[in-house]
Design a protein around this motif. Structure first.
Motif, PDB file in Angstrom:
ATOM      1  N   ILE A 249       0.842  -1.206   0.000  1.00  0.00           N
ATOM      2  CA  ILE A 249       0.000   0.000   0.000  1.00  0.00           C
ATOM      3  C   ILE A 249       0.878   1.257   0.000  1.00  0.00           C
ATOM      4  O   ILE A 249       0.647   2.199  -0.769  1.00  0.00           O
ATOM      5  CB  ILE A 249      -0.954  -0.003   1.223  1.00  0.00           C
ATOM      6  CG1 ILE A 249      -1.968  -1.145   1.100  1.00  0.00           C
ATOM      7  CG2 ILE A 249      -1.658   1.345   1.386  1.00  0.00           C
ATOM      8  CD1 ILE A 249      -2.722  -1.443   2.404  1.00  0.00           C
ATOM      9  N   GLU A 250       1.937   1.243   0.811  1.00  0.00           N
ATOM     10  CA  GLU A 250       2.838   2.420   0.865  1.00  0.00           C
ATOM     11  C   GLU A 250       3.562   2.592  -0.464  1.00  0.00           C
ATOM     12  O   GLU A 250       3.698   3.710  -0.977  1.00  0.00           O
ATOM     13  CB  GLU A 250       3.820   2.258   2.025  1.00  0.00           C
ATOM     14  CG  GLU A 250       3.133   2.426   3.393  1.00  0.00           C
ATOM     15  CD  GLU A 250       4.061   2.206   4.582  1.00  0.00           C
ATOM     16  OE1 GLU A 250       5.051   1.445   4.449  1.00  0.00           O
ATOM     17  OE2 GLU A 250       3.756   2.784   5.651  1.00  0.00           O
ATOM     18  N   ALA A 251       3.952   1.472  -1.092  1.00  0.00           N
ATOM     19  CA  ALA A 251       4.648   1.569  -2.385  1.00  0.00           C
ATOM     20  C   ALA A 251       3.723   2.150  -3.456  1.00  0.00           C
ATOM     21  O   ALA A 251       4.171   2.777  -4.419  1.00  0.00           O
ATOM     22  CB  ALA A 251       5.144   0.187  -2.803  1.00  0.00           C
ATOM     23  N   ALA A 252       2.405   1.956  -3.245  1.00  0.00           N
ATOM     24  CA  ALA A 252       1.432   2.486  -4.223  1.00  0.00           C
ATOM     25  C   ALA A 252       1.005   3.903  -3.857  1.00  0.00           C
ATOM     26  O   ALA A 252       0.072   4.465  -4.456  1.00  0.00           O
ATOM     27  CB  ALA A 252       0.212   1.562  -4.264  1.00  0.00           C
ATOM     28  N   GLY A 253       1.647   4.477  -2.821  1.00  0.00           N
ATOM     29  CA  GLY A 253       1.341   5.867  -2.446  1.00  0.00           C
ATOM     30  C   GLY A 253       0.164   5.997  -1.510  1.00  0.00           C
ATOM     31  O   GLY A 253      -0.315   7.099  -1.246  1.00  0.00           O
ATOM     32  N   GLY A 254      -0.322   4.859  -0.975  1.00  0.00           N
ATOM     33  CA  GLY A 254      -1.459   4.917  -0.038  1.00  0.00           C
ATOM     34  C   GLY A 254      -0.982   4.964   1.408  1.00  0.00           C
ATOM     35  O   GLY A 254       0.176   4.686   1.695  1.00  0.00           O
TER      36      GLY A 254
END
Ligand code: GZL
Ligand code: ZN
Length: 332
Positions: A249-254
């Motif tokens: 999720i963090e890698a996807a900017g979330g």
């Protein structure tokens, strides 16, 4: 629940009595024990077939089992970790039978496929104790099982989800545990039961095999398919897959815990830290410290004592605030 808790407490008491009793009865002709072990002063040889080392929970469980089945506790332990491979785990149990151990302990990776090898152990007069996960085979093929109520864990997670998100349209994806395992089957069943009739909609559900890499890979797939905005909630069957999802999720900017909420099960240290950090929203504990109860069951069975067929260990739940209060005092 009261009765089951009673069984647990009684068993721990009985185990203590057995150990104490056994050290004072000095009865070398303890012939009650099939396979010869369990007599006074006899070292009890035990084969333990562990699932593998797929998660933080598994490491804590293995530590607990090795501590309980120690030489100073009167055991000679042969340990096998099957790397989440069911055929290898069954082969390990067969090797314990050929070795002629006094007792066998198994944490079965999956529920099915155990009838034959359990029958072989029974024919060899070697009692089997199950710890953690259960099997679909008839319960006269093993002496006892000690573990957690996985369905109840799913219900506790689902009830919190229903309370928090059930009254608004919520798109949920699920990270399932190992396909065919009791925790994956029962947690899913309990959770689905608890959210029935709410506005939580399960849009996808796939197995991440209880590992961080597995959870991360499946979550990456979900994010490509639905986007951060297309997912409101993740139900992860264990913390390791939730931690993998957080990375995705963090890698996807979330922002995990905010853009996409996460509910998980286990309450291992890294999961609780993510809960304190606000990246997970709720965790249901699954207690891995089963070693002493399993060792007590082995001694009781070899001493010819009656034991409960099912011994449940209780679980609790944690919000972010509760996790912050207890994280530094937890044993695992
Ligand atoms: C549950 C246990 C599960 C844990 C996972 O008792 O079998 O297996 O929830 C572990 O973390 O891999
Ligand atoms: Zn004795």
């Amino acid at each position: 629940m009261k009765k089951r808790m009673f069984a647990t407490l009684a068993l721990v008491g009985a185990a203590a009595l057995t150990i104490a009793g056994c050290s004072s009865d000095a009865d070398p002709s303890d012939s009650a024990a099939p396979g010869g072990g369990g007599g006074d002063g006899d070292v009890i040889s035990v084969g333990f077939a562990q699932t593998g080392s797929e998660s933080g929970w598994r490491s804590a469980n293995t530590d607990s089992m090795k501590e309980a089945f120690s030489a100073e506790n009167g055991f000679d332990l042969t340990f096998n970790a099957a790397d989440n491979d069911t055929a290898a785990q069954i082969a390990a149990v067969r090797s314990f039978i050929n070795q002629g151990v006094d007792a066998i302990v198994i944490a079965p990776i999956v529920s099915d496929g155990w009838d034959d090898v359990l029958q072989e152990a029974k024919d060899a007069g070697i009692p089997v104790i199950l710890e953690d996960r259960t099997v679909s085979a008839s319960d006269d093929l093993y002496a006892s099982w000690v573990g957690l109520d996985f369905k109840k864990e799913g219900v506790m997670a689902g009830e919190w989800a229903a309370e928090q998100y059930g009254s608004t349209p919520t798109k949920m994806v699920v990270l399932e545990g190992t396909t065919g395992s009791a925790p994956a089957n029962d947690r899913a069943a309990g959770f689905d039961e608890a959210i029935a009739g709410t506005q939580i909609e399960k849009i996808d559900s796939q197995t991440g095999d209880f590992t961080r890499d597995g959870g991360k890979a499946v979550m990456e797939g979900y994010l490509q398919k639905y986007g951060v905005d297309g997912i409101d909630l993740v139900f992860a069957h264990n913390d390791d897959m939730a931690l993998g999802a957080i990375e995705a999720i963090e890698a996807a900017g979330g922002k995990p815990g905010e853009d996409i909420h996460i509910i998980s099960i286990d309450a291992v240290h890294d999961g609780m830290q993510a809960l304190v950090d606000g990246k997970i929203n709720f965790i249901v504990e699954c207690n891995p410290l089963l070693g002493d109860l399993a060792a007590g069951l082995v001694k009781d069975v070899l001493a010819g004592k009656d034991v409960e067929k099912k011994v449940y260990v209780s679980d609790q739940t944690f919000t972010q605030e509760q996790a912050a209060e207890v994280i530094d005092s937890r044993p695992y």
